[in-house]
Design a protein around this motif. Structure first.
Motif, short mmCIF file in Angstrom:
data_model
loop_
_atom_site.label_atom_id
_atom_site.label_comp_id
_atom_site.label_asym_id
_atom_site.label_seq_id
_atom_site.Cartn_x
_atom_site.Cartn_y
_atom_site.Cartn_z
N UNK A 153 0.84 -1.20 0.00
CA UNK A 153 0.00 0.00 0.00
C UNK A 153 0.87 1.25 0.00
N UNK A 154 1.97 1.21 0.74
CA UNK A 154 2.89 2.36 0.75
C UNK A 154 3.45 2.62 -0.65
N UNK A 155 3.80 1.54 -1.35
CA UNK A 155 4.32 1.69 -2.70
C UNK A 155 3.24 2.26 -3.62
N UNK A 156 2.02 1.75 -3.49
CA UNK A 156 0.92 2.25 -4.32
C UNK A 156 0.68 3.73 -4.05
N UNK A 157 0.74 4.13 -2.78
CA UNK A 157 0.55 5.53 -2.43
C UNK A 157 1.63 6.39 -3.04
N UNK A 158 2.88 5.93 -2.97
CA UNK A 158 4.00 6.68 -3.57
C UNK A 158 3.86 6.76 -5.08
N UNK A 159 3.42 5.67 -5.70
CA UNK A 159 3.26 5.67 -7.15
C UNK A 159 2.17 6.65 -7.59
N UNK A 160 1.08 6.72 -6.83
CA UNK A 160 0.03 7.69 -7.16
C UNK A 160 0.55 9.11 -7.04
N UNK B 40 3.64 10.11 -7.40
CA UNK B 40 4.58 10.40 -8.48
C UNK B 40 3.88 10.49 -9.83
N UNK B 41 2.74 9.81 -9.96
CA UNK B 41 1.97 9.96 -11.20
C UNK B 41 1.41 11.37 -11.32
N UNK B 42 1.06 11.97 -10.18
CA UNK B 42 0.56 13.34 -10.19
C UNK B 42 1.70 14.36 -10.25
#
Length: 394
Positions: free
Chosen positions: A145-152, A154-156
């Protein structure tokens, strides 16, 4: 309003459970119900076939294709089979109903009850639902979940260099090597090169090439050394590239220089000394790391080091082979020594004895199976050295 949505959610859950249970019951009951009908269809088909044979027999007799005696004989045989099928029909039609009643009751009643009891025992019906958005707001210790949060994030904001800098090593530790390489490149582009970022990028390039220090990885490491000349990680991988390129003298000198600059308690020093030994050299001291001798049998003694300094290249090579064979014998007696197996496999490979290296790897994997961290390190070493023994799977 929140309580109402919670109630509706609970109702929807149990409706879905009931629908799935009913669908499963239909799927399980269909072959049982179809079995009796299929048996009836088979018997009806056999009866129709025999009646067609009787009519065909009459046509052949009228056409003069067979004699009356042959027709009587064939008619009697067909009639016997037709009577046999008709006689078996009542008994066989009753069997499926008696045989499947308990099974049908089990599917319709007991199976759903058992499933419900199992869910109430092991499940959490009182646990509220956790959609992804809620988990992203409070990820806790969930790395995914932490990785998913960071990826979101960085996508923004793809120009957030610190975000890429934090995410790159996490990708590497979770074995997302290609993603780690991209993240390191973004971090270097946005924040500038640093020894830590360059070393991380080099390690991802080495991991992608299955442990081989490629030319691109070497260039990145050399750039790291321009920023930090005493960087032990970069110096180690550059020396390893010389060893892999078949330049043992240069590799030994590079490893020896790294050993001399390293503190006595450096954690990488035992590994450096292994490479010094496998490239025809001898460690600078009898035991750089106190207690290492007990953990990894076969280390050279002070007498071995002193004798090696006075030998020519051929005698030194013979001495090294004897030390390797001694290590092999000690590991046969005590196989629970991971560092010893790493040293033995690498030593046989450097001595160009691929068969013994493969055998040592196979024995090491028997003591440290691949699902464990140490087994994976042995397999990584095998890929680095180009060893693929039979039976060693990942």
């Amino acid at each position: 309003m929140t309580a109402r949505f919670t109630y509706l959610g609970d109702m929807l859950f149990w409706i879905l459970v009931a629908a799935l249970t009913a669908a499963l019951a239909v799927i399980l009951l269909y072959p049982l119900l179809r079995g009796a009908k299929a048996a009836d269809n088979i018997r009806a088909g056999e009866t129709a076939v025999y009646r067609d044979q009787l009519r065909e027999l009459d046509r052949d007799l009228d056409g003069g294709l067979i004699t009356p005696e042959e027709a009587d004989y064939a008619r009697a045989e067909i009639g016997r089979r037709l009577i046999a099928v008709s006689a078996d029909e009542p008994a066989q039609t009753l069997k499926p109903a008696r045989h499947h009643r308990f099974t049908e009751a089990f599917v319709l009643l007991l199976l759903p009850v058992l499933g419900l009891c199992l869910y109430l025992t092991t499940g959490r019906p009182d646990l509220p639902s956790q959609p992804l958005e809620a988990r992203l707001e409070n990820p806790g210790n969930d790395v995914a979940v932490l990785i998913t949060k960071a990826e979101r994030h960085l996508a923004e904001k793809p120009d957030d260099g610190k975000g890429w800098d934090v995410l790159a090593p996490i990708y590497f530790r979770t074995m997302r090597i290609n993603d780690a390489q991209v993240a390191y490149r973004h971090a270097i582009r946005l924040l500038g090169p640093s020894p830590v970022r360059l070393d991380g990028l080099a390690e991802t390039l080495i991991a992608v090439s299955d442990g081989v220090v490629t030319e691109e990885a070497r260039q990145v490491l050399e750039q790291s050394l321009t920023l930090e000349p005493d960087n032990p990680r970069a110096r180690f991988y550059i020396a390893l590239s010389m060893e892999q390129a078949g330049r043992p003298d240069e590799a030994r000198q590079a490893f020896e220089a790294l050993a001399k600059q390293s503190p006595a308690d450096a954690p990488w020093l035992p590994l450096v000394n292994q490479h010094i030994a496998t490239n025809g050299g001898a460690p600078a001291g009898p035991d750089v790391n106190p207690g290492a001798g007990a953990a990894a049998p076969g280390n050279p003694t002070q007498q071995d080091v002193t004798a090696a300094e006075t030998m020519n290249a051929g005698d030194r090579q013979q001495m090294i082979r004897g030390m390797v064979e001694s290590l092999d014998a000690k590991l046969s007696e005590d196989p629970n020594n991971f560092e010893g197996w790493m040293r033995l496999v690498r030593s046989y490979a450097v001595l160009n004895d691929k068969d013994r290296a493969a055998g040592a790897l196979k024995r090491g994997l028997a003591a440290f199976p691949p699902p464990g961290e140490q087994g994976r390190q042995l397999l990584a070493l095998a890929r680095e050295l180009g060893i693929a023994p039979e039976g060693a799977t990942q």
